[in-house]
Design a protein around this motif. Sequence first.
Motif, PDB file in Angstrom:
ATOM      1  N   LEU A  35      51.378  50.369  36.005  1.00 17.58           N
ATOM      2  CA  LEU A  35      52.479  50.719  35.097  1.00 17.58           C
ATOM      3  C   LEU A  35      52.407  52.181  34.662  1.00 17.58           C
ATOM      4  CD1 LEU A  35      52.577  47.453  32.952  1.00 17.58           C
ATOM      5  CD2 LEU A  35      54.312  48.248  34.566  1.00 17.58           C
ATOM      6  N   SER A  36      51.197  52.762  34.681  1.00 19.43           N
ATOM      7  CA  SER A  36      51.042  54.154  34.250  1.00 19.43           C
ATOM      8  C   SER A  36      51.263  55.143  35.393  1.00 19.43           C
ATOM      9  CB  SER A  36      49.634  54.370  33.681  1.00 19.43           C
ATOM     10  OG  SER A  36      49.397  53.478  32.618  1.00 19.43           O
ATOM     11  N   ALA A  37      51.302  54.651  36.630  1.00 23.80           N
ATOM     12  CA  ALA A  37      51.436  55.551  37.782  1.00 23.80           C
ATOM     13  C   ALA A  37      52.795  56.241  37.762  1.00 23.80           C
ATOM     14  CB  ALA A  37      51.267  54.764  39.082  1.00 23.80           C
ATOM     15  N   PRO A  38      52.823  57.531  38.148  1.00 19.92           N
ATOM     16  CA  PRO A  38      54.095  58.259  38.102  1.00 19.92           C
ATOM     17  C   PRO A  38      55.164  57.676  39.009  1.00 19.92           C
ATOM     18  CG  PRO A  38      52.299  59.631  38.982  1.00 19.92           C
ATOM     19  CD  PRO A  38      51.692  58.353  38.545  1.00 19.92           C
ATOM     20  N   ASP A  39      54.726  57.066  40.152  1.00 20.02           N
ATOM     21  CA  ASP A  39      55.715  56.474  41.057  1.00 20.02           C
ATOM     22  C   ASP A  39      55.802  54.956  40.889  1.00 20.02           C
ATOM     23  OD1 ASP A  39      53.199  56.121  42.002  1.00 20.02           O
ATOM     24  OD2 ASP A  39      53.594  56.790  44.054  1.00 20.02           O
ATOM     25  N   GLY A  40      55.424  54.454  39.709  1.00 20.94           N
ATOM     26  CA  GLY A  40      55.475  53.017  39.439  1.00 20.94           C
ATOM     27  C   GLY A  40      56.898  52.477  39.559  1.00 20.94           C
ATOM     28  N   ARG A  41      57.004  51.273  40.126  1.00 21.53           N
ATOM     29  CA  ARG A  41      58.338  50.703  40.386  1.00 21.53           C
ATOM     30  C   ARG A  41      58.497  49.324  39.781  1.00 21.53           C
ATOM     31  NH1 ARG A  41      58.956  49.434  45.971  1.00 21.53           N
ATOM     32  NH2 ARG A  41      61.192  49.714  45.762  1.00 21.53           N
ATOM     33  N   VAL A  42      57.600  48.925  38.886  1.00 31.25           N
ATOM     34  CA  VAL A  42      57.560  47.528  38.474  1.00 31.25           C
ATOM     35  C   VAL A  42      58.315  47.314  37.164  1.00 31.25           C
ATOM     36  CG1 VAL A  42      56.030  45.620  37.842  1.00 31.25           C
ATOM     37  CG2 VAL A  42      55.330  47.254  39.609  1.00 31.25           C
ATOM     38  N   ASP A  43      59.224  46.311  37.164  1.00 29.58           N
ATOM     39  CA  ASP A  43      59.939  45.947  35.935  1.00 29.58           C
ATOM     40  C   ASP A  43      59.278  44.769  35.235  1.00 29.58           C
ATOM     41  OD1 ASP A  43      62.105  47.851  36.219  1.00 29.58           O
ATOM     42  OD2 ASP A  43      62.819  46.605  37.877  1.00 29.58           O
ATOM     43  N   ALA A  44      58.614  43.889  35.998  1.00 28.31           N
ATOM     44  CA  ALA A  44      57.967  42.711  35.414  1.00 28.31           C
ATOM     45  C   ALA A  44      56.870  42.237  36.352  1.00 28.31           C
ATOM     46  CB  ALA A  44      58.993  41.593  35.200  1.00 28.31           C
ATOM     47  N   PHE A  45      55.905  41.505  35.792  1.00 29.42           N
ATOM     48  CA  PHE A  45      54.800  40.971  36.599  1.00 29.42           C
ATOM     49  C   PHE A  45      54.800  39.451  36.599  1.00 29.42           C
ATOM     50  CE2 PHE A  45      52.667  45.072  35.564  1.00 29.42           C
ATOM     51  CZ  PHE A  45      52.296  45.455  36.850  1.00 29.42           C
ATOM     52  N   LEU A  46      54.474  38.874  37.758  1.00 27.32           N
ATOM     53  CA  LEU A  46      53.994  37.503  37.822  1.00 27.32           C
ATOM     54  C   LEU A  46      52.468  37.606  37.820  1.00 27.32           C
ATOM     55  CD1 LEU A  46      56.146  36.000  40.746  1.00 27.32           C
ATOM     56  CD2 LEU A  46      56.628  35.878  38.298  1.00 27.32           C
ATOM     57  N   ALA A  47      51.836  37.113  36.777  1.00 24.74           N
ATOM     58  CA  ALA A  47      50.369  37.163  36.722  1.00 24.74           C
ATOM     59  C   ALA A  47      49.816  35.875  37.326  1.00 24.74           C
ATOM     60  CB  ALA A  47      49.905  37.321  35.279  1.00 24.74           C
ATOM     61  N   ALA A  48      48.621  35.969  37.899  1.00 25.85           N
ATOM     62  CA  ALA A  48      48.045  34.826  38.630  1.00 25.85           C
ATOM     63  C   ALA A  48      47.544  33.757  37.661  1.00 25.85           C
ATOM     64  CB  ALA A  48      46.893  35.307  39.502  1.00 25.85           C
ATOM     65  N   GLY A  49      48.013  32.525  37.880  1.00 25.77           N
ATOM     66  CA  GLY A  49      47.655  31.433  36.985  1.00 25.77           C
ATOM     67  C   GLY A  49      46.169  31.151  36.930  1.00 25.77           C
ATOM     68  N   HIS A  50      45.480  31.202  38.084  1.00 29.83           N
ATOM     69  CA  HIS A  50      44.054  30.834  38.060  1.00 29.83           C
ATOM     70  C   HIS A  50      43.213  31.873  37.324  1.00 29.83           C
ATOM     71  CE1 HIS A  50      44.381  33.539  41.318  1.00 29.83           C
ATOM     72  NE2 HIS A  50      43.804  32.857  42.292  1.00 29.83           N
ATOM     73  N   VAL A  51      43.618  33.142  37.414  1.00 31.23           N
ATOM     74  CA  VAL A  51      42.892  34.183  36.664  1.00 31.23           C
ATOM     75  C   VAL A  51      42.979  33.887  35.161  1.00 31.23           C
ATOM     76  CG1 VAL A  51      42.942  36.636  36.021  1.00 31.23           C
ATOM     77  CG2 VAL A  51      43.134  35.968  38.427  1.00 31.23           C
ATOM     78  N   CYS A  52      44.182  33.494  34.720  1.00 30.11           N
ATOM     79  CA  CYS A  52      44.367  33.218  33.290  1.00 30.11           C
ATOM     80  C   CYS A  52      43.736  31.893  32.882  1.00 30.11           C
ATOM     81  CB  CYS A  52      45.852  33.236  32.939  1.00 30.11           C
ATOM     82  SG  CYS A  52      46.534  34.892  33.076  1.00 30.11           S
ATOM     83  N   THR A  53      43.535  30.982  33.826  1.00 32.74           N
ATOM     84  CA  THR A  53      42.799  29.762  33.509  1.00 32.74           C
ATOM     85  C   THR A  53      41.390  30.134  33.039  1.00 32.74           C
ATOM     86  OG1 THR A  53      44.075  28.501  35.112  1.00 32.74           O
ATOM     87  CG2 THR A  53      41.940  27.590  34.473  1.00 32.74           C
ATOM     88  N   VAL A  54      40.836  31.200  33.592  1.00 34.40           N
ATOM     89  CA  VAL A  54      39.513  31.668  33.167  1.00 34.40           C
ATOM     90  C   VAL A  54      39.622  32.575  31.936  1.00 34.40           C
ATOM     91  CG1 VAL A  54      37.474  33.010  33.835  1.00 34.40           C
ATOM     92  CG2 VAL A  54      38.576  31.497  35.494  1.00 34.40           C
ATOM     93  N   MET A  55      40.447  33.626  32.020  1.00 32.83           N
ATOM     94  CA  MET A  55      40.390  34.675  30.975  1.00 32.83           C
ATOM     95  C   MET A  55      41.385  34.470  29.845  1.00 32.83           C
ATOM     96  SD  MET A  55      42.390  37.948  32.579  1.00 32.83           S
ATOM     97  CE  MET A  55      43.745  38.167  31.431  1.00 32.83           C
ATOM     98  N   GLY A  56      42.296  33.497  29.977  1.00 31.27           N
ATOM     99  CA  GLY A  56      43.319  33.319  28.951  1.00 31.27           C
ATOM    100  C   GLY A  56      44.431  34.343  29.083  1.00 31.27           C
ATOM    101  N   LEU A  57      45.279  34.410  28.074  1.00 31.29           N
ATOM    102  CA  LEU A  57      46.471  35.261  28.148  1.00 31.29           C
ATOM    103  C   LEU A  57      46.389  36.501  27.263  1.00 31.29           C
ATOM    104  CD1 LEU A  57      47.459  32.433  29.229  1.00 31.29           C
ATOM    105  CD2 LEU A  57      49.666  32.965  28.229  1.00 31.29           C
ATOM    106  N   ASP A  58      45.427  36.521  26.351  1.00 41.53           N
ATOM    107  CA  ASP A  58      45.479  37.529  25.285  1.00 41.53           C
ATOM    108  C   ASP A  58      45.377  38.963  25.784  1.00 41.53           C
ATOM    109  OD1 ASP A  58      45.874  35.610  23.450  1.00 41.53           O
ATOM    110  OD2 ASP A  58      43.789  35.523  22.750  1.00 41.53           O
ATOM    111  N   GLU A  59      44.603  39.193  26.856  1.00 37.20           N
ATOM    112  CA  GLU A  59      44.455  40.577  27.339  1.00 37.20           C
ATOM    113  C   GLU A  59      45.769  41.166  27.829  1.00 37.20           C
ATOM    114  OE1 GLU A  59      41.130  42.080  29.723  1.00 37.20           O
ATOM    115  OE2 GLU A  59      40.273  40.072  29.506  1.00 37.20           O
TER     116      GLU A  59
END
Length: 363
Positions: free
Chosen positions: A179-203
Amino acid sequence: MRYVDEYRDADVCRRYASAITARATRAWRIMEVCGGQTHSIVRFGIDALLPPGLELLHGPGCPVCVTPLEMLDRALAIAAKPGVIFCSFGDMLRVPGTRSDLFCAKSEGADVRIVYSPLDALEIARQNPGRQVVFFGVGFETTAPANAMAVREARRRGLCNFSMLVSHVLVPPALSAILSAPDGRVDAFLAAGHVCTVMGLDEYRPIAARHHTPIVVTGFEPADLLQGIHMCVVQLEEGRAEVENQYARSARPEGNREAMHVVAEVFRVVPRKWRGIGEIPASGLGLRPEYAQHDAEALFDVGTISTEEPSVCISGRVLQGIEKPSACPAFGTRCTPETPLGATMVSSEGACAAYYRYRRAGS
Ligand code: SF4
């Protein structure tokens, strides 16, 4: 099959696709950051169901693909040392280093073994007290707990001949970097469900707020992905930027506290290079000093490593969603899953391999 078939129901998918088309009033770019999601999107043609202008970008979500070349060359150098048994998950064996890969090293006589768990490597260490057993600890937040447990167990059992070459990466800092990159093109993210199963959503909450970018934690099946895309589109159209959870059947806001506890006990946050992207501050895990006796990077002197990526390979731009694999001049010709030039063609979760497998004609 329960918990699979219902998420591949064609009518459900068509209804979500229609709802997305009805809701989207302009072009949006949504990035998934999970190789499993990339694979499903390409395999099931999810992007072909979306309205014109709604583009899916494939982010750095494959842990094999983002493992830096330096770490592969280091693995090769350690595996070549006399007395070493080098253990790895199978998908790392064909990832090209600068001049070779672990599969070739094995064919040339190095004792490289495929294991299915870090605990398998521990058992090999127990059976071979006169050899040094090194496990290649690669992956995101999903594999870190098992690797941390293996190191903790090695110390508890006094297995001094077990060490880990750690190349863990963390997802939230990568999202911030994109998101900080000068040529960033992203409007929204799909975050990976299994990663959040471990780390939660707060970060993710401060990232969504700081960059005013919706983040929807999403599963891996077609209906999951289409529902997650719909949730992103609704937020974007309403001007909201929140963290939402499509994958509530597994990911809880607080994550898995026991898993995070063992990770924090064994690992500390370090800067980490991402293949094709470069170094991202505080984006990796390394062993804490109290586990230094199990740290392969500290134990094995491999001298200076100088790396060289094939100049034709644009996997760094692919991993940042700037280019699609089919834009690469080597795609499907010089670079195939049998003769990969870059990591994104090796792993089944890599974008280049997914495009090659399911869209051989290019798209
Ligand atoms: S097709 Fe091969 S050479 Fe091209 S970007 Fe993908 S991995 Fe690199």
